[in-house]
Design a protein around this motif. Structure first.
Motif, mmCIF file in Angstrom:
data_model
loop_
_atom_site.group_PDB
_atom_site.id
_atom_site.type_symbol
_atom_site.label_atom_id
_atom_site.label_comp_id
_atom_site.label_asym_id
_atom_site.label_seq_id
_atom_site.Cartn_x
_atom_site.Cartn_y
_atom_site.Cartn_z
ATOM 1 N N LEU A 159 11.590 3.338 14.303
ATOM 2 C CA LEU A 159 10.654 2.562 13.488
ATOM 3 C C LEU A 159 10.177 3.389 12.305
ATOM 4 O O LEU A 159 9.753 4.535 12.453
ATOM 5 C CB LEU A 159 9.470 2.116 14.340
ATOM 6 N N GLU A 160 10.249 2.779 11.132
ATOM 7 C CA GLU A 160 9.848 3.508 9.923
ATOM 8 C C GLU A 160 8.330 3.612 9.834
ATOM 9 O O GLU A 160 7.592 2.796 10.400
ATOM 10 C CB GLU A 160 10.401 2.802 8.686
ATOM 11 N N GLU A 161 7.868 4.614 9.110
ATOM 12 C CA GLU A 161 6.432 4.829 8.950
ATOM 13 C C GLU A 161 5.806 3.662 8.192
ATOM 14 O O GLU A 161 6.341 3.178 7.188
ATOM 15 C CB GLU A 161 6.179 6.135 8.196
ATOM 16 N N GLY A 162 4.630 3.221 8.696
ATOM 17 C CA GLY A 162 3.951 2.072 8.099
ATOM 18 C C GLY A 162 4.382 0.746 8.673
ATOM 19 O O GLY A 162 3.798 -0.297 8.357
ATOM 20 N N GLY A 163 5.418 0.761 9.507
ATOM 21 C CA GLY A 163 5.890 -0.491 10.085
ATOM 22 C C GLY A 163 4.932 -1.011 11.149
ATOM 23 O O GLY A 163 4.268 -0.249 11.849
ATOM 24 N N ALA A 164 4.836 -2.337 11.268
ATOM 25 C CA ALA A 164 3.942 -2.967 12.239
ATOM 26 C C ALA A 164 4.523 -2.822 13.640
ATOM 27 O O ALA A 164 5.702 -3.104 13.879
ATOM 28 C CB ALA A 164 3.743 -4.431 11.902
ATOM 29 N N ILE A 165 3.679 -2.372 14.550
ATOM 30 C CA ILE A 165 4.091 -2.199 15.944
ATOM 31 C C ILE A 165 3.846 -3.480 16.728
ATOM 32 O O ILE A 165 4.732 -3.979 17.422
ATOM 33 C CB ILE A 165 3.340 -1.020 16.581
ATOM 34 N N VAL A 166 2.624 -4.036 16.620
ATOM 35 C CA VAL A 166 2.268 -5.241 17.351
ATOM 36 C C VAL A 166 1.108 -5.917 16.649
ATOM 37 O O VAL A 166 0.262 -5.238 16.040
ATOM 38 C CB VAL A 166 1.919 -4.910 18.820
#
Length: 830
Positions: A159-166
């Motif tokens: 997962l790239e930095e800043g990407g939404a997890i949940v």
């Protein structure tokens, strides 16, 4: 002057409007005064979850009509007479409305109540009914809740930095658009602390984001606690636990276990799995980041090799998909590199690094050695095209191939036909020359739709083991006019009730210009045809056959001449069925033939039945009282007439029975000669019976001995003695003969012997008064052949086995039919 008049007119109009306006306002005030308000009410509010004490007065009702007579107040509606009941009540005398218990706004936010004032004397309403609402004022008694309160989330390692997890969602049941229902998200804690997870909010939706990068090898799971807090007084809040499960992705590049491999392959062959190449990968097995993908970097420019991945072991499987020629290449050097199906991602210093910083892909060297084998002869081309006319006489040279063989002597190569469906060709084993053995027919089933006849030839060298090369020869056949035109169908239906024309379609197996269009004509020899029919049109692929006059419904044969473009003529007959089609295009079925009896027919039928009953009655009356003399048949066989020749002179001689040791009696009847041998034996056996044509019997009629001379004669004296008749019969008919002997069971013959004895006794008594004439022999032809006695043969005690007489063969049946016909003719004459 005009100006003054105009001003005066405007002044009068203004004065009139002013007077009319004051009058209208006065009427309106009078109307309002007549419609006085008699209810004094206001909107009622109560506090949610009010602690009491209860009952608690919340309002008072009043009506100005209550002073006229005694009255009481009454309320109905939700909270009183409708669910939820028991929440409100009213004092019937004073009109005070009270709450009986606390109310939850989230369960019901308002109550609709109806208010009446009724006469105490009559119980009828004094005034009109009034409806009002009681609103519940909200308090902050609910905390915001997460949907759902706990979550398990899978997150990819790359997962790239800043990407939404949940995404996070929550709700508050307090009154909307108030501070009691507005809330804010916050992150309470995360375990472990790195990489950092942040929480962001947009309106009423929050989401977790990543700052940095995950490393599956270090941490595989994170626990995050988040909180939602509202803005009411006092503030309410709740928490949720979110578990982040990290999914391993490709962060480890595959590496070869060996840097060099060697293999070998036979020349000009294809083979699967000739070599396996092993790799190591630290990522999770059976994932896209673990499965290897092999790539040729050098040495496979001609695409002779192929590498597939073993789904279980992840090894590279090297296969030969196109044979290598030893004379051209003896050793091949292959350069192969490996990567994963999923792109590689690397996390360094809590950041994902770009592809430019990735390490190079691993490479392996493979040396493949080609082993020399016997090469097959090779033709100049794989396919040859030859053009010929169909129906050429056999013996024509079709094609001579040219071959090369780098390993063998070309003169020792043997040529064969590998495919020749029609058996139309022969091949010279030494030169390979193909010669036609039969005429080739373009219309044959062995020729395809493109008029091509295909043969495959092979060349076999003399090396060990022998090798075979092959090529295809396509023979294009040019058409000739070798087929006559014909009718596509020889029958047609002409609906005589509405049409007089049918279309006649012709066809020709030849191709243009040897086929259609055709010229149709009627045969001139039969004038009846030309009088009945004509052709219009008479040229083309179809002709119109037209009846000149209406024809009776029947089948008609119309002879036609059909000529193709090259003048080839054929004669065909078209059968035309003229019938009634009704509204359709096929003949209607004929109506079934029916019949019925009229009154006269029924009368005749009853009359005939009555006459038949009357005849039966008359016959019964005539036969009444007469005694029927029946001959008792106690045996399984019956004696019937045998060689009867009509009546003879009256004979009164005493009958005697010839009891000679051996007696031959010859019987001649048409095509049949019988020699009967009689001998005196014990009371065991009697006359054997001969059956013809399946159940037709020729037997001795002993009852006629009293009045008619017989051709077969025997005598008897009392007491009775039983004779055995051995039959040795020769039947001659249509060049065939049948010899058979037969014995009859003692039990059945005993009954026949008793019957003969009684009949002889009757004849003996009737002949005492007649003239004495000695017995005569008829057609006596000597003793015949001396046959051995059958006395020594054992007698069957299994009953009469006559099954063999059911089928004695076609020749015997023909003879039996002739003999039976002759006997019947003689009986008729007698």
């Amino acid at each position: 002057m005009r100006t003054c008049s105009l001003l005066l007119l405007v002044a009068f109009i203004a004065l009139a409007e002013s007077f009319h306006g004051r009058h209208h306002m006065r009427d309106k005030r009078e109307l309002l005064m007549r419609a006085k308000r008699r209810w004094v009410l206001s909107t009622i509010e109560i506090q949610e979850e009010d602690p009491g004490p209860f009952p608690k007065e919340i309002s008072k009702m009043f009506n100005d009509q209550t002073g006229k007579e005694e009255h009481y107040y009454q309320i109905t509606g939700t909270g009183v007479t409708e669910e939820p009941q028991g929440v409100f009540k009213i004092d019937a005398a004073t009109g005070h409305v009270s709450a009986l218990k606390s109310v939850d706004r989230e369960t019901r936010s308002s109550f609709h109540i109806k208010f009446d004032v009724l006469s105490t004397r009559t119980g009828q309403p004094i005034d009109k009914q009034l409806a009002f609402n009681i609103d519940v004022k909200d308090i902050n008694d609910n905390a915001p809740t997460f949907l759902p309160p706990t979550m398990d989330v899978k997150v990819n390692e790359n997962l790239e930095e800043g990407g939404a997890i949940v995404n996070l969602k929550a709700e508050d049941k307090d009154q909307m658009n108030t501070d009691n229902s507005k809330f804010t998200f916050s992150l309470v804690s995360q375990i472990p602390n790195e990489p950092k997870i942040e929480l962001k909010q947009v309106d009423e939706v929050g989401f977790l984001t990543l700052k940095g990068c995950f490393d599956y090898d270090k941490v595989k799971k994170y626990d995050v606690i988040v909180q939602a807090k509202d803005h009411g007084e006092p503030s309410q809040s709740s928490q949720a636990v979110i578990t982040l499960n990290i999914i391993d992705t490709n962060n480890h590049a595959p590496t070869f276990r060996q840097k060099k491999y060697q293999g070998e392959v036979l020349e000009m062959i294809t083979k699967n799995d000739i070599l396996r190449i092993a790799v190591d990968d630290k990522d999770t097995p059976n994932t896209a980041g673990w499965r290897a993908k092999y790539i040729f970097m050098k040495g496979n420019e001609e695409r002779n090799y192929q590498i597939d991945t073993d789904p279980v072991t992840n090894e590279g499987i090297l296969s030969v998909i196109k044979g290598k020629d030893f004379e051209r290449t003896k050793i091949t050097y292959l350069l192969v590199e490996v990567e994963n199906e999923e792109p590689l991602t690397l996390c360094k210093d809590n950041k994902l690094v770009g592809a430019s910083e990735h390490p190079p892909r691993d490479i392996v060297n493979i040396t493949m050695k080609v082993i020399d084998v016997n090469d097959a002869p090779v033709y100049e081309k794989d396919t040859f095209h030859v053009y010929r006319k169909e129906e050429e006489p056999p013996g024509k040279e079709i094609f001579t191939p040219t071959i090369k063989d780098v390993d063998s002597d070309v003169t020792k190569v043997r040529h064969v036909l590998l495919e020749d469906q029609g058996k139309w060709m022969t091949i010279d084993a030494k030169t390979g020359t193909i010669t036609s053995a039969k005429m080739m027919d373009r219309e044959s089933e062995f020729v395809d739709e493109n008029d091509v006849y295909k043969i495959v030839i092979g060349a076999i060298d003399d090396d060990e083991p022998p090798a075979t090369g092959s090529c295809t020869v396509l023979i294009y056949l040019k058409d000739v006019n070798d087929n006559k035109p014909m009718l596509a169908t020889n029958g047609a239906i002409l609906c005589g009730n509405k049409d007089k024309k049918v279309m006649v379609t012709a066809m020709d197996d030849d191709a243009p210009p040897f086929g259609g269009p055709f010229a149709f004509s009627l045969v001139d020899d039969d004038k009846t045809v030309t009088q009945r029919w004509k052709l219009d049109p008479s040229y083309g692929d179809q002709a119109g056959l037209i009846s000149r006059t209406p024809l009776p419904y029947d089948n008609y044969s119309v002879p036609l001449l059909i000529q193709d473009q090259q003048g080839e003529i054929t004669s065909e007959t078209m059968v035309v069925m003229v019938c009634d089609c009704g509204e359709g295009v096929v003949c209607k079925p004929k109506d079934p033939v029916t019949s019925s009896l009229g009154k006269a027919g029924i009368g005749l039928l009853f009359l005939g039945l009555l006459l038949f009953l009357l005849l039966l009655f008359v016959l019964a009356c005539q036969c009444k009282g007469k005694e029927m003399v029946m001959v008792q048949d106690e045996g399984n066989q019956t004696l019937i007439k045998y060689n009867q020749e009509g009546g003879g002179s009256a004979c009164q001689a005493e009958p005697t029975l010839f009891l000679t040791p051996t007696r031959m009696v010859a019987v001649n009847n048409g095509h049949k000669t019988n020699t009967i041998k009689t001998s005196e034996i014990s009371n065991d056996v009697v006359k054997d019976t001969d059956f013809y044509n399946g159940r037709v019997v020729d037997m001795i009629n002993v009852t006629s001995l009293s009045s008619q001379p017989q051709r077969n004669t025997f005598t008897s004296s009392r007491p009775a003695r039983y004779n055995t008749w051995n039959v040795n019969r020769t039947n001659t008919g249509q060049g065939s003969s049948s010899m058979y002997q037969r014995s009859v069971s003692m039990r059945s013959n005993q009954h026949i012997a008793d019957h003969i004895e009684r009949r002889l006794y009757t004849m003996y008594g009737n002949q005492l008064d007649q003239a004495g004439y000695p017995p005569q022999e008829y057609a006596y032809e000597g003793l015949g052949s001396k046959s051995p006695s059958l006395d020594k043969l054992s007698l069957s005690n299994q009953g009469e086995d006559m099954i063999f007489l059911d089928d004695l063969g076609p020749k015997f049946k023909t003879l039996a039919g002739i003999c039976q016909h002759t006997i019947q003719e003689k009986n008729i004459k007698l």
